[in-house]
Design a protein around this motif. Sequence first.
Motif, PDB file in Angstrom:
ATOM      1  N   THR A  88       0.816  -1.275  -0.005  1.00 26.63           N
ATOM      2  CA  THR A  88      -0.003   0.013  -0.072  1.00 26.63           C
ATOM      3  C   THR A  88       0.844   1.451   0.003  1.00 26.63           C
ATOM      4  OG1 THR A  88       0.109   0.176   2.324  1.00 26.63           O
ATOM      5  CG2 THR A  88      -1.589  -1.336   1.465  1.00 26.63           C
ATOM      6  N   ASP A  89       0.150   2.177   0.040  1.00 20.58           N
ATOM      7  CA  ASP A  89       1.025   3.681  -0.041  1.00 20.58           C
ATOM      8  C   ASP A  89       1.471   3.836   1.426  1.00 20.58           C
ATOM      9  OD1 ASP A  89       0.299   4.290  -2.697  1.00 20.58           O
ATOM     10  OD2 ASP A  89      -1.319   5.417  -2.160  1.00 20.58           O
ATOM     11  N   GLU A  90       1.048   3.419   2.314  1.00 23.08           N
ATOM     12  CA  GLU A  90       1.580   3.666   3.528  1.00 23.08           C
ATOM     13  C   GLU A  90       2.836   2.789   4.021  1.00 23.08           C
ATOM     14  OE1 GLU A  90      -2.832   4.065   4.849  1.00 23.08           O
ATOM     15  OE2 GLU A  90      -1.783   4.032   2.951  1.00 23.08           O
ATOM     16  N   GLY A  91       2.697   1.377   3.304  1.00 24.51           N
ATOM     17  CA  GLY A  91       3.663   0.629   3.555  1.00 24.51           C
ATOM     18  C   GLY A  91       3.339  -0.745   3.187  1.00 24.51           C
ATOM     19  N   VAL A  92       4.131  -1.729   3.565  1.00 26.79           N
ATOM     20  CA  VAL A  92       3.716  -3.232   3.070  1.00 26.79           C
ATOM     21  C   VAL A  92       3.029  -3.901   4.270  1.00 26.79           C
ATOM     22  CG1 VAL A  92       4.925  -5.146   2.112  1.00 26.79           C
ATOM     23  CG2 VAL A  92       5.727  -3.216   1.445  1.00 26.79           C
ATOM     24  N   VAL A  93       2.026  -4.718   3.844  1.00 27.75           N
ATOM     25  CA  VAL A  93       1.195  -5.334   4.813  1.00 27.75           C
ATOM     26  C   VAL A  93       1.872  -6.719   4.793  1.00 27.75           C
ATOM     27  CG1 VAL A  93      -0.804  -6.353   5.625  1.00 27.75           C
ATOM     28  CG2 VAL A  93      -0.833  -4.022   4.620  1.00 27.75           C
ATOM     29  N   ILE A  94       2.551  -7.379   5.999  1.00 23.64           N
ATOM     30  CA  ILE A  94       2.819  -8.946   6.056  1.00 23.64           C
ATOM     31  C   ILE A  94       2.069  -9.654   7.175  1.00 23.64           C
ATOM     32  CG2 ILE A  94       5.410  -8.053   5.033  1.00 23.64           C
ATOM     33  CD1 ILE A  94       5.976  -8.179   8.245  1.00 23.64           C
ATOM     34  N   LYS A  95       2.295 -10.892   6.824  1.00 22.20           N
ATOM     35  CA  LYS A  95       1.748 -11.653   7.947  1.00 22.20           C
ATOM     36  C   LYS A  95       2.651 -12.836   8.105  1.00 22.20           C
ATOM     37  CE  LYS A  95      -2.803 -14.144   8.077  1.00 22.20           C
ATOM     38  NZ  LYS A  95      -3.795 -14.839   7.177  1.00 22.20           N
ATOM     39  N   GLN A  96       3.072 -12.608   9.573  1.00 24.12           N
ATOM     40  CA  GLN A  96       4.010 -13.473  10.292  1.00 24.12           C
ATOM     41  C   GLN A  96       3.546 -15.081  10.161  1.00 24.12           C
ATOM     42  OE1 GLN A  96       4.580 -10.582  13.608  1.00 24.12           O
ATOM     43  NE2 GLN A  96       6.148 -11.813  13.760  1.00 24.12           N
TER      44      GLN A  96
ATOM     45  N   ASN B 278       0.610 -15.919  12.627  1.00 17.36           N
ATOM     46  CA  ASN B 278      -0.310 -15.180  11.755  1.00 17.36           C
ATOM     47  C   ASN B 278      -0.822 -13.994  11.973  1.00 17.36           C
ATOM     48  OD1 ASN B 278      -0.726 -17.205   9.827  1.00 17.36           O
ATOM     49  ND2 ASN B 278      -2.232 -18.212  10.881  1.00 17.36           N
ATOM     50  N   GLN B 279       0.112 -13.143  12.753  1.00 16.32           N
ATOM     51  CA  GLN B 279      -0.292 -11.863  12.842  1.00 16.32           C
ATOM     52  C   GLN B 279       0.048 -10.834  11.601  1.00 16.32           C
ATOM     53  OE1 GLN B 279       1.607 -10.636  16.666  1.00 16.32           O
ATOM     54  NE2 GLN B 279       0.021 -11.752  17.646  1.00 16.32           N
ATOM     55  N   GLU B 280      -0.722  -9.980  11.507  1.00 17.54           N
ATOM     56  CA  GLU B 280      -0.417  -9.019  10.383  1.00 17.54           C
ATOM     57  C   GLU B 280       0.154  -7.752  10.825  1.00 17.54           C
ATOM     58  OE1 GLU B 280      -3.583  -8.328   7.791  1.00 17.54           O
ATOM     59  OE2 GLU B 280      -3.576 -10.324   6.911  1.00 17.54           O
ATOM     60  N   ALA B 281       1.238  -7.155  10.021  1.00 12.75           N
ATOM     61  CA  ALA B 281       1.536  -6.081  10.638  1.00 12.75           C
ATOM     62  C   ALA B 281       1.966  -5.074   9.224  1.00 12.75           C
ATOM     63  CB  ALA B 281       3.132  -6.226  11.410  1.00 12.75           C
ATOM     64  N   LEU B 282       2.147  -3.703   9.628  1.00  9.70           N
ATOM     65  CA  LEU B 282       2.264  -3.037   8.413  1.00  9.70           C
ATOM     66  C   LEU B 282       3.894  -2.424   8.651  1.00  9.70           C
ATOM     67  CD1 LEU B 282       1.048  -1.075   5.829  1.00  9.70           C
ATOM     68  CD2 LEU B 282       1.135   0.569   7.851  1.00  9.70           C
ATOM     69  N   THR B 283       4.565  -2.608   7.599  1.00 14.48           N
ATOM     70  CA  THR B 283       5.927  -2.322   7.905  1.00 14.48           C
ATOM     71  C   THR B 283       6.364  -1.345   6.697  1.00 14.48           C
ATOM     72  OG1 THR B 283       8.156  -3.140   8.129  1.00 14.48           O
ATOM     73  CG2 THR B 283       6.732  -4.347   6.710  1.00 14.48           C
ATOM     74  N   GLU B 284       7.437  -0.361   7.010  1.00 15.72           N
ATOM     75  CA  GLU B 284       8.031   0.424   5.783  1.00 15.72           C
ATOM     76  C   GLU B 284       9.133  -0.209   5.261  1.00 15.72           C
ATOM     77  OE1 GLU B 284       8.943   4.306   7.335  1.00 15.72           O
ATOM     78  OE2 GLU B 284       7.114   4.479   8.359  1.00 15.72           O
ATOM     79  N   VAL B 285       9.195  -0.090   3.870  1.00 13.65           N
ATOM     80  CA  VAL B 285      10.241  -0.386   3.090  1.00 13.65           C
ATOM     81  C   VAL B 285      10.766   0.712   2.413  1.00 13.65           C
ATOM     82  CG1 VAL B 285       9.446  -2.736   2.864  1.00 13.65           C
ATOM     83  CG2 VAL B 285       8.749  -1.101   1.160  1.00 13.65           C
ATOM     84  N   THR B 286      12.132   0.526   1.865  1.00 19.24           N
ATOM     85  CA  THR B 286      12.823   1.331   0.970  1.00 19.24           C
ATOM     86  C   THR B 286      12.179   1.175  -0.318  1.00 19.24           C
ATOM     87  OG1 THR B 286      14.373  -0.301   0.186  1.00 19.24           O
ATOM     88  CG2 THR B 286      14.878   1.091   2.308  1.00 19.24           C
ATOM     89  N   ASP B 287      12.408   2.391  -1.275  1.00 22.77           N
ATOM     90  CA  ASP B 287      11.724   2.304  -2.541  1.00 22.77           C
ATOM     91  C   ASP B 287      12.353   1.205  -3.242  1.00 22.77           C
ATOM     92  OD1 ASP B 287      10.226   4.476  -2.079  1.00 22.77           O
ATOM     93  OD2 ASP B 287      11.592   6.009  -2.786  1.00 22.77           O
ATOM     94  N   GLU B 288      13.546   0.787  -3.026  1.00 21.29           N
ATOM     95  CA  GLU B 288      14.098  -0.043  -4.093  1.00 21.29           C
ATOM     96  C   GLU B 288      13.518  -1.548  -3.742  1.00 21.29           C
ATOM     97  OE1 GLU B 288      18.372  -0.502  -3.065  1.00 21.29           O
ATOM     98  OE2 GLU B 288      18.562  -2.342  -4.571  1.00 21.29           O
ATOM     99  N   MET B 289      13.411  -1.693  -2.374  1.00 13.48           N
ATOM    100  CA  MET B 289      12.697  -3.023  -1.878  1.00 13.48           C
ATOM    101  C   MET B 289      11.530  -3.139  -2.438  1.00 13.48           C
ATOM    102  SD  MET B 289      13.248  -5.795   0.122  1.00 13.48           S
ATOM    103  CE  MET B 289      13.975  -5.562   1.582  1.00 13.48           C
ATOM    104  N   ARG B 290      10.684  -1.915  -2.448  1.00 14.39           N
ATOM    105  CA  ARG B 290       9.219  -1.909  -2.746  1.00 14.39           C
ATOM    106  C   ARG B 290       9.053  -2.228  -4.240  1.00 14.39           C
ATOM    107  NH1 ARG B 290       4.525   1.185  -1.786  1.00 14.39           N
ATOM    108  NH2 ARG B 290       5.168   1.827  -0.053  1.00 14.39           N
TER     109      ARG B 290
END
Length: 405
Positions: free
Chosen positions: A81-89, A93-105
């Motif tokens: 998403t624009d705010e970051g990347v949603v990941i599920k561990q 199974n917990q979800e979290a929003l994490t920021e990533v660098t442009d390159e990683m995105r």
Amino acid sequence: MTESVDDVDMPYDEDASQQDKVEALEERLEILESQNEEMRDKLLDANAENNKYQQKLERLTHENKKLKQSPLFVATVQEITDEGVVIKQHGNNQEALTEVTDEMRQNLAPDDRVAVNNSLSIVKILDDETDVRARVMQVEKKPEVSYADIGGIDEQMEEVRETVEMPLKSPEMFDQVGIDPPSGVLLYGPPGTGKTMLAKAVANQTDATFIKMAGSELVHKFIGEGAKLVRDLFELARQHEPAVIFIDEIDAIASKRTESKTSGDAEVQRTMMQLLSEMDGFEDRGQISIIAATNRFDMLDPAILRPGRFDRLIEVPKPDEDGREIIFRIHTRNMNVSDDVSFEELAEEADEASGADIKAICTEAGMFAIRDDRTEVRMEDFRAAWEKIKQAESEEDDEVSKTFA
Ligand SMILES: Nc1ncnc2c1ncn2[C@@H]1O[C@H](COP(=O)(O)OP(=O)(O)OP(=O)(O)O)[C@@H](O)[C@H]1O
């Protein structure tokens, strides 16, 4: 401070005779030469010492780095998403929003598997699942180890053969008699005593596929994957029946419960639970045998030792003197050994050596001969090799105790 060239005292009086001056100068020169020689020796020694410390420093730095590396957790990308990347561990199974660098995105896509650190930042994108499996599990169709390659542990070998070979070779016998075949075998004892070899030799003898899983890799490399990898392991074995599953360092998965409640511990628990449930489903397991190994029997969770799981516990100790002699003979079978070599004496001298040490002594002895431009390996080479290996081992022990002091 050292004297500079200009303020050197002349070793004679100005009014001394020419002859006396020459003699005095020669005497001084001799002294200076010997001092110079001495200094050079010291410099060489200091250089050698410096090199040794440099190497030690590198090893300790490496060790330190390894210890500090915290484990990574595995997660799957849900959404970018624009705010970051949603990941599920994985695992919880917990979800979290994490920021990533442009390159990683740019390199990320939904459903990618990623490794995240403690603060849930994405550290790297993981390869295919099969690659992770390949790294943790090692599959060998028919390993090239036979019982004749193993020395000094005959009793243990007999017991393993009896317990593991029969169910693989004649499973119907157990059906006909109406008893469950023996379940897993647990081999315990110091490192390098032949536990892995035993498991491989059984697979070889029974034409079974050997599937090895390293316990420590399983829980320390990819947190969140452990239970799934155990499931995959048994699935893989089912696809390759008859198969011998060898779980090395099982203490990493099945150690006594600790007080701490870190997510790492919860993960180890989940992995162990999965292992126990796979082992309990023994009747449906078909021609699959389980052999596990540990150097840390005292650390094992009693749950893993309950009947029906690992009900044969076999201690594989370091070889005694006779055993050492046999192992020397095994590892020198293809070597060009001189007549002066006495394996009996070597076995007596290499007190405390494990099978792996003896293998190393033989290889190192061969290296000594090569360095000396010979093709025949002599008694002196074996002796020098054992000294070298003993020395290396004691330095390693010192380093470990210093590192943890
Ligand atoms: N009893 C033995 N007879 C002959 N060779 C041996 C024996 N034990 C160990 N070796 C040699 O040492 C090597 C390592 O042994 P192995 O991997 O079987 O030890 P291990 O007990 O599984 O050790 P670890 O606990 O460190 O995994 C073998 O490949 C073999 O060359």
